[in-house]
Design an enzyme around this catalytic site. Structure first.
Site, PDB file in Angstrom:
ATOM      1  N   SER A 203       0.813  -1.193   0.000  1.00  0.00           N
ATOM      2  CA  SER A 203       0.000   0.000   0.000  1.00  0.00           C
ATOM      3  C   SER A 203       0.860   1.262   0.000  1.00  0.00           C
ATOM      4  O   SER A 203       1.575   1.528  -0.955  1.00  0.00           O
ATOM      5  CB  SER A 203      -0.965  -0.050   1.177  1.00  0.00           C
ATOM      6  OG  SER A 203      -2.004   0.877   1.017  1.00  0.00           O
ATOM      7  N   ASP A 400      -8.362  -5.295  -5.796  1.00  0.00           N
ATOM      8  CA  ASP A 400      -8.143  -4.044  -5.072  1.00  0.00           C
ATOM      9  C   ASP A 400      -8.335  -2.864  -6.006  1.00  0.00           C
ATOM     10  O   ASP A 400      -7.816  -2.865  -7.130  1.00  0.00           O
ATOM     11  CB  ASP A 400      -6.718  -4.039  -4.494  1.00  0.00           C
ATOM     12  CG  ASP A 400      -6.377  -2.734  -3.788  1.00  0.00           C
ATOM     13  OD1 ASP A 400      -7.244  -2.211  -3.073  1.00  0.00           O
ATOM     14  OD2 ASP A 400      -5.239  -2.259  -3.954  1.00  0.00           O
ATOM     15  N   HIS A 457      -6.647  -6.157  -1.479  1.00  0.00           N
ATOM     16  CA  HIS A 457      -5.490  -5.343  -1.124  1.00  0.00           C
ATOM     17  C   HIS A 457      -4.451  -6.123  -0.318  1.00  0.00           C
ATOM     18  O   HIS A 457      -3.257  -5.990  -0.545  1.00  0.00           O
ATOM     19  CB  HIS A 457      -6.001  -4.146  -0.312  1.00  0.00           C
ATOM     20  CG  HIS A 457      -5.033  -3.040  -0.108  1.00  0.00           C
ATOM     21  ND1 HIS A 457      -4.634  -2.209  -1.120  1.00  0.00           N
ATOM     22  CD2 HIS A 457      -4.393  -2.605   1.004  1.00  0.00           C
ATOM     23  CE1 HIS A 457      -3.795  -1.303  -0.640  1.00  0.00           C
ATOM     24  NE2 HIS A 457      -3.626  -1.525   0.637  1.00  0.00           N
TER      25      HIS A 457
END
Length: 483
Positions: A203, A400, A457
């Site tokens: 991320s 994601d 994610h």
């Protein structure tokens, strides 16, 4: 997690820059001072304390708490590093389940900025997870400590269990504190020196991973030329899944993914056309100004323009979880059972935690927001790292949205390194585990990109076996390969 982008535009645009100098690396040592070890009881918890001579930092930890890792004979340590004045950074370290004396050392950082690495530990690839709605964790057979000694770190200060003063307001100012932590770790656990070392993250790790790796390499060079004192880190590999590297590339890719992902369209072609125009006329010019000036206000403004005029409209059209578009927005996945578990007084006592756990508190991300850090590109830094020859894996779960696989692939294609032309021409090939396709990948030289099927994610949660396989391959200095 990537920063939840919910901070008010007015706040980010109006607040002037506040920079607190990051700590300098140790440039010498006092020969009359020695490292110290002793036992200290605090609030009924017996800590093993280590005082590091060169950085002046202190480490206080609990050994073998019995929480999470219950494999017989596998040691674990949890507690705090003092990485600066009134700065206590939380860590949780697990020895490898197999041959820990020979296994590499890998540090994991969750994103945010300001999200705890306990997310990765308990929801992704740590020694334990919560299965079938249970309130107590069970052993994870696909834990990454099957292969490596794993160090999970809550940074910056204020994240997770870390506490104290937080001078960090950008990715660049975060790096020296991470270096201090690693130096104190090696001094306290010298048996892990000279091991292959890996940096894995996700991320906002698209910022963290390149910068932390680059800083480590710079400090290694400073140790070599005598301008710094410390233990060199034998950086072997860098892995970043669903990373946020470059807003100019990835904001546009957000539109591309929203209209053309393989699960369900989040917007139609007409809306996509309008948003592409907004990108070219509003978002990209603002990002260009951020890049050209490096000004905090310009970068914060750019971030908010792109969020408010591209990301938020997409989210308003269709109900979806930005971290897994197959899920509704009001039912985030995977479940966050670990949060209440870590807030239990008995668990805190066992592991040596001193403050109430906060998975993704607002305060650390607000500091990053003031400097517009989210909008700053780390593509050049990533290119610098790849050019040094370490094995680099960019990988992404394909469900994601917020840091989607299309944007990650475009970033990989934009990396400047000797094999760039070969990488750009390479075809995506099936990535298999035991003969079953789990994704597609391409590789050239020391850079690889992997799209992971049926994963949101937090890729290792959805595809644990494939994640462990590619993790091992990259840490061994190899490109991904099917089995």
């Amino acid at each position: 997690m990537r920063w939840s982008r919910g901070v008010a535009t007015a706040l980010l645009a109006a607040v002037a820059r506040t920079v607190v100098a990051a700590p300098a690396a140790a440039t010498g040592s006092s020969s009359h001072l020695m490292n110290k070890r002793y036992i200290e009881e605090r609030d009924g918890i017996a800590y093993n304390v280590f005082e590091h001579r060169d950085t002046g930092s202190k480490m206080a930890f609990v050994k073998n708490s019995g929480v999470c890792e219950t494999t017989p004979g596998v040691n674990q340590y949890s507690g705090y590093f003092e990485v600066g004045k009134n700065m206590s950074m939380w860590f949780w370290f697990f020895e490898a389940r197999n041959k820990p004396a020979e296994a590499p050392l890998v540090t994991w950082f969750n994103g945010g900025p300001g999200c705890s690495s306990m997310i990765g530990l308990f929801q992704e690839h740590g020694p334990c997870q919560f299965y079938n709605n249970q309130t107590e964790p069970s052993l994870n057979p696909w834990s990454w400590n099957n292969y490596a000694n794993m160090l999970y770190v809550d940074q910056p200060i204020g994240t997770g269990f870390s506490f104290g003063d937080d001078p960090v307001n950008s990715t660049v100012t975060a790096a020296p504190y991470v270096w201090n932590l690693l130096q104190a770790f090696y001094a306290s656990f010298p048996e892990y020196e000279c091991r292959d070392f890996g940096v894995f993250t996700e991320s906002y790790g698209g910022h963290y991973g390149p910068e932390f790796a680059h800083y480590i390499q710079a400090q290694n060079a400073a140790i070599d030329d005598g301008s710094a004192v410390g233990e060199k880190l034998a950086l072997k590999a860098v892995g970043i899944n669903n990373g946020w590297f470059d807003s100019t590339i990835q904001e546009r890719a957000g539109i591309e993914f929203a209209v053309g992902n393989s699960y369900r369209p989040l917007i139609n072609e007409s809306v996509a056309t309008k948003l592409y125009d907004v990108f070219e006329t509003r978002c990209k010019p603002a990002l260009d100004k951020c890049v050209a000036t490096g000004n905090d206000t310009a970068c914060a403004d750019a971030d908010n323009i792109c969020i408010n005029e591209i990301d938020n409209p997409i989210a308003a059209i269709t109900d979806f979880d930005t971290y897994d578009i197959r899920q509704p927005s009001k039912d985030p996945f995977p479940p966050d059972t670990y949060v209440e578990f870590l807030r239990r007084p008995d668990v805190m006592q066992k592991i040596g935690a001193k403050v109430r756990f906060e998975a993704c508190p607002d305060a650390p991300s607000v500091g990053f927001g003031r400097t517009g850090d989210d909008a700053r590109s780390f593509l050049d830094t990533l290119s610098d790292v790849v050019q040094t020859g370490v094995q680099v894996l960019l990988w992404a779960g394909d469900a994601d949205y917020i840091c989607n696989w299309i944007g990650n692939m475009h970033v990989a294609d934009a990396v400047e390194y000797p094999a760039k032309a070969q990488f750009n021409k390479a075809c995506m090939k099936p990535y298999k585990v035991g003969g079953v396709a789990k994704g597609k990948f391409k590789t050239a030289g020391n850079l690889s990109f992997l799209r992971v099927y049926e994963a949101g994610h937090e890729v290792p949660y959805y595809q644990p076996e494939a994640s462990l396989q590619v993790f091992m391959q990259v840490m061994q200095g190899n490109a991904p390969s099917s089995t």
